[in-house]
Design an enzyme around this catalytic site. Structure first.
Site, PDB file in Angstrom:
ATOM      1  N   ASP A 180      -4.103   3.908   2.710  1.00  0.00           N
ATOM      2  CA  ASP A 180      -5.543   3.639   2.882  1.00  0.00           C
ATOM      3  C   ASP A 180      -5.810   2.190   3.282  1.00  0.00           C
ATOM      4  O   ASP A 180      -6.963   1.766   3.372  1.00  0.00           O
ATOM      5  CB  ASP A 180      -6.339   4.018   1.622  1.00  0.00           C
ATOM      6  CG  ASP A 180      -6.015   3.117   0.439  1.00  0.00           C
ATOM      7  OD1 ASP A 180      -5.101   2.267   0.554  1.00  0.00           O
ATOM      8  OD2 ASP A 180      -6.672   3.242  -0.606  1.00  0.00           O
ATOM      9  N   ASP A 221       0.849  -1.192   0.000  1.00  0.00           N
ATOM     10  CA  ASP A 221       0.000   0.000   0.000  1.00  0.00           C
ATOM     11  C   ASP A 221       0.882   1.238   0.000  1.00  0.00           C
ATOM     12  O   ASP A 221       1.647   1.452   0.939  1.00  0.00           O
ATOM     13  CB  ASP A 221      -0.888  -0.053   1.257  1.00  0.00           C
ATOM     14  CG  ASP A 221      -1.702   1.217   1.429  1.00  0.00           C
ATOM     15  OD1 ASP A 221      -1.914   1.925   0.426  1.00  0.00           O
ATOM     16  OD2 ASP A 221      -2.133   1.488   2.573  1.00  0.00           O
ATOM     17  N   HIS A 223      -3.988 -17.236  -4.682  1.00  0.00           N
ATOM     18  CA  HIS A 223      -4.846 -16.485  -3.756  1.00  0.00           C
ATOM     19  C   HIS A 223      -6.071 -17.276  -3.307  1.00  0.00           C
ATOM     20  O   HIS A 223      -6.856 -16.774  -2.514  1.00  0.00           O
ATOM     21  CB  HIS A 223      -5.284 -15.192  -4.446  1.00  0.00           C
ATOM     22  CG  HIS A 223      -6.091 -15.458  -5.670  1.00  0.00           C
ATOM     23  ND1 HIS A 223      -5.554 -16.062  -6.793  1.00  0.00           N
ATOM     24  CD2 HIS A 223      -7.400 -15.268  -5.941  1.00  0.00           C
ATOM     25  CE1 HIS A 223      -6.506 -16.214  -7.696  1.00  0.00           C
ATOM     26  NE2 HIS A 223      -7.638 -15.739  -7.209  1.00  0.00           N
ATOM     27  N   ASP A 224      -6.264 -18.475  -3.861  1.00  0.00           N
ATOM     28  CA  ASP A 224      -7.415 -19.306  -3.476  1.00  0.00           C
ATOM     29  C   ASP A 224      -7.014 -20.477  -2.587  1.00  0.00           C
ATOM     30  O   ASP A 224      -7.873 -21.218  -2.121  1.00  0.00           O
ATOM     31  CB  ASP A 224      -8.082 -19.898  -4.735  1.00  0.00           C
ATOM     32  CG  ASP A 224      -8.706 -18.838  -5.627  1.00  0.00           C
ATOM     33  OD1 ASP A 224      -9.129 -17.787  -5.108  1.00  0.00           O
ATOM     34  OD2 ASP A 224      -8.771 -19.078  -6.843  1.00  0.00           O
ATOM     35  N   ASP A 261      -1.806  -1.202  -3.793  1.00  0.00           N
ATOM     36  CA  ASP A 261      -2.118  -0.447  -5.011  1.00  0.00           C
ATOM     37  C   ASP A 261      -0.981  -0.566  -6.027  1.00  0.00           C
ATOM     38  O   ASP A 261       0.063  -1.157  -5.753  1.00  0.00           O
ATOM     39  CB  ASP A 261      -2.423   1.020  -4.665  1.00  0.00           C
ATOM     40  CG  ASP A 261      -1.385   1.612  -3.720  1.00  0.00           C
ATOM     41  OD1 ASP A 261      -0.189   1.366  -3.958  1.00  0.00           O
ATOM     42  OD2 ASP A 261      -1.758   2.294  -2.739  1.00  0.00           O
ATOM     43  N   GLU A 311      -7.120 -21.205 -16.178  1.00  0.00           N
ATOM     44  CA  GLU A 311      -7.468 -21.820 -14.885  1.00  0.00           C
ATOM     45  C   GLU A 311      -8.619 -22.783 -15.152  1.00  0.00           C
ATOM     46  O   GLU A 311      -9.658 -22.375 -15.659  1.00  0.00           O
ATOM     47  CB  GLU A 311      -7.894 -20.746 -13.881  1.00  0.00           C
ATOM     48  CG  GLU A 311      -8.072 -21.318 -12.480  1.00  0.00           C
ATOM     49  CD  GLU A 311      -9.098 -20.578 -11.633  1.00  0.00           C
ATOM     50  OE1 GLU A 311      -9.038 -20.723 -10.406  1.00  0.00           O
ATOM     51  OE2 GLU A 311      -9.975 -19.879 -12.180  1.00  0.00           O
ATOM     52  N   ASP A 341      -4.986 -10.734 -15.503  1.00  0.00           N
ATOM     53  CA  ASP A 341      -6.049 -11.702 -15.223  1.00  0.00           C
ATOM     54  C   ASP A 341      -7.197 -11.386 -16.163  1.00  0.00           C
ATOM     55  O   ASP A 341      -7.608 -10.230 -16.292  1.00  0.00           O
ATOM     56  CB  ASP A 341      -6.495 -11.570 -13.759  1.00  0.00           C
ATOM     57  CG  ASP A 341      -6.756 -12.909 -13.116  1.00  0.00           C
ATOM     58  OD1 ASP A 341      -7.581 -13.657 -13.669  1.00  0.00           O
ATOM     59  OD2 ASP A 341      -6.161 -13.205 -12.064  1.00  0.00           O
TER      60      ASP A 341
HETATM   61  C1  NOJ Z   1     -11.189 -18.273  -9.664  1.00  0.00           C
HETATM   62  C2  NOJ Z   1     -10.464 -17.185  -8.942  1.00  0.00           C
HETATM   63  O1  NOJ Z   1      -9.139 -17.561  -8.763  1.00  0.00           O
HETATM   64  C3  NOJ Z   1     -11.202 -16.956  -7.642  1.00  0.00           C
HETATM   65  O2  NOJ Z   1     -10.502 -16.140  -6.760  1.00  0.00           O
HETATM   66  C4  NOJ Z   1     -12.551 -16.388  -7.989  1.00  0.00           C
HETATM   67  O3  NOJ Z   1     -13.328 -16.284  -6.822  1.00  0.00           O
HETATM   68  C5  NOJ Z   1     -13.294 -17.282  -8.981  1.00  0.00           C
HETATM   69  N1  NOJ Z   1     -12.455 -17.789 -10.042  1.00  0.00           N
HETATM   70  C6  NOJ Z   1     -14.409 -16.527  -9.625  1.00  0.00           C
HETATM   71  O4  NOJ Z   1     -13.894 -15.553 -10.491  1.00  0.00           O
END
Ligand code: NOJ
Length: 531
Positions: free
Chosen positions: A24, A20, A309-310, A28, A236, A97
């Site tokens: 905030d 950041d 990130h998932d 960014d 993906e 992305d």
């Molecule tokens: C896969 C993404 O990696 C995830 O973070 C997102 O919630 C879903 N697709 C929906 O876009």
């Protein structure tokens, strides 16, 4: 075909949590610019940015309101152009992305072009990935629209050629700006079975994963857009099998360069439900990765990843984030990076960041986690039991801010971060990255080897000691070279015959014995032999 991406390593930035610059509490673009040397020094070839487009942030940017505008919290288009320029000046590429299975319900298309979305008079029984029905009633239209993710993420109707043309035009606009490729969000879900049949227990996946026209659409996209540029593409693809992957990535089919498989990420899952936990059996992981390595050899191309990130943090998941954090983080890195494919590092992985355990559900920000919590609570599941699964699998494990230093909030922000920093930031941060023995330096060596050693790109793959439940060992071979990699996934000691060759990389200072290969807790060592 240009294939520079075969020797490159990708670094994924989740912009909200990276750096950041204005206090905030939200990462960014200027923050990313400040930290580019962290990536350049590591040897990164490609920077992948999770979505930075205008969005109401129901799913942190995966719900896009305007594909051609930057999210105000992240900065301006001018900041983006500066970032792109600096990434290129440092010899790296920038991958964006691309989220085109769905938009935000606040995208102007949703109001003005309803034919771009999927409508039915009656819902079927499909469940959303984020809990509840995948259909939402729209009173003005008196119809239901499909949303495989949140109800603020309506699915696009790929059957509509005008919609497809609009998406391709948008992609060309970004490529003409100079971006170097796309990571395509759930791109194998874009084609749905036109009959929308009910699925077993509400699981409609066989009717929308790798659907009837998925390959046609990707080939069309390739013809209309991708083939005109020297870029990298990764799809993906939840639910894609090895044979699907061969079709998506075979060069002559002209679809995408590589895909993200989910199979190895589902091996610690007891059922189709991600929150249903079971311990990993190392042999399951070994056999799965062996299958992908061998089936795509000379036929397609693998992506190699442990984290994004998932997913929860790998050192907490398949390693040991206590006593052996350093050893196991390096071991996992070696295990992955010596395979064939393009490796992906997720921010913080290179310093061994770990999972987090917040006490209350209110501290969690992720929509998937929060919806699941609510649903389970309403079914009477006790709080503690749900939290246990969140600690292991929740997406916020990966989304706590990057830990730069031991100052307040890990140096991520001078304000209040949008999600709390992992309290271990005073110990785990980037300040020791120049130490010879840091995890960062270990990754740096691996990344460099991938650039210079052809065997890592081209060698074949053979699993060694197949049935061993604790050690993942494999060899890579070409006609004149051999690389043997040993990875101890346990805190127990194991002995093997000594492999041939010189030690190439090692996470302990020296070998325990010169006669036999004695592997100590989470030890990894690779041997290289010419001729
Ligand atoms: C896969 C993404 O990696 C995830 O973070 C997102 O919630 C879903 N697709 C929906 O876009």
């Amino acid at each position: 075909m240009a294939d520079w991406w075969k020797k490159s390593t990708v670094y994924q930035i989740y912009p909200r949590s990276f750096m950041d610059s204005d206090g905030d509490g939200i990462g960014d673009l200027k923050g990313i610019i400040q930290k580019l040397d962290h990536l350049a020094e590591l040897g990164i070839g490609i920077v992948w940015l999770s979505p930075i487009y205008d969005s109401p942030n129901d799913d942190n940017g995966y719900d896009i309101r305007d594909y051609q505008k930057i999210m105000a919290e992240f900065g301006t288009m001018g900041d983006f152009e500066e970032l792109l320029k600096q990434v290129h000046a440092k010899g790296m590429k920038l991958m964006m992305d691309l989220v085109v299975n769905h938009t935000s319900d606040e995208h102007e298309w949703f109001k003005e072009k309803p034919e771009y979305y999927i409508w039915r008079d009656e819902p079927n029984n499909w469940r959303s990935f984020f809990s509840g029905s995948a259909w939402e009633f729209d009173p003005s239209r008196e119809q239901y629209f499909l949303h495989l993710f949140s109800k603020k993420q309506p699915d696009l109707n790929w059957e509509n050629p005008d919609m497809r043309r609009a998406v391709y035009a948008m992609m060309r606009w970004w490529l003409d700006k100079g971006v170097d490729g796309f990571r395509m969000d759930v791109i194998n879900l874009i084609s749905k079975d036109p009959d929308f049949p009910d699925g077993p227990d509400g699981d409609g996946s066989k009717y929308f994963m790798n659907g009837p026209k998925a390959h046609d659409y990707l080939q069309e996209m390739n013809r209309e857009v991708l083939s005109g540029y020297d870029i990298v593409t990764v799809g993906e693809m939840p639910g894609a099998t090895v044979s699907d992957a061969v079709k998506y990535t075979a060069e002559e089919r002209r679809e995408v360069n590589m895909i993200f498989t989910f199979e190895h990420m589902g091996l610690d899952q007891a059922s189709g439900e991600k929150w249903d936990l079971k311990p990993l059996r190392l042999t399951d992981l070994k056999f799965n990765l062996e299958h992908w390595q061998q089936a795509l050899y000379n036929k397609g191309w693998n992506s190699l990843y442990w984290n994004n990130h998932d997913q929860p943090r790998i050192v907490s998941r398949f390693g040991n984030d206590g006593e052996y954090r350093l050893e196991s983080a390096k071991m996992l890195a070696a295990c992955l990076h010596f395979m064939q494919g393009t490796p992906y590092i997720y921010q913080g992985e290179e310093i061994g960041m770990t999972n987090v355990q917040f006490e209350g559900i209110d501290e969690y920000q992720d929509i998937e986690t929060r919806n699941m919590y609510e649903e389970k609570r309403s079914q009477g599941v006790p709080h503690e039991k749900i939290m246990e699964s969140i600690y292991v699998k929740g997406r916020d494990n990966a989304r706590t801010p990057m830990q730069w230093n031991a100052e307040a909030h890990g140096g991520f922000t001078t304000g209040t971060p949008w999600i709390s920093v992992n309290p271990n930031y005073s110990i785990i941060n980037t300040t020791n990255k120049d130490d010879e023995k840091s995890i960062y330096q270990f990754y740096k060596k691996l990344i460099e080897m991938r650039k210079t050693m052809a065997i890592i790109t081209h060698g074949n793959f053979t699993l060694l000691h197949r049935e061993d439940e604790n050690v993942f060992a494999y060899k890579r071979e070409t006609s004149d070279e051999k690389l043997t990699v040993y990875c101890n996934f346990s805190s127990l000691q194991h002995a093997f015959p000594m492999p041939e060759g010189e030690r190439l990389i090692h996470n302990y200072d020296s070998l325990e014995s010169s006669e036999t290969l004695v592997l100590r807790p989470y030890e990894t060592v690779a041997f290289h032999k010419r001729g």
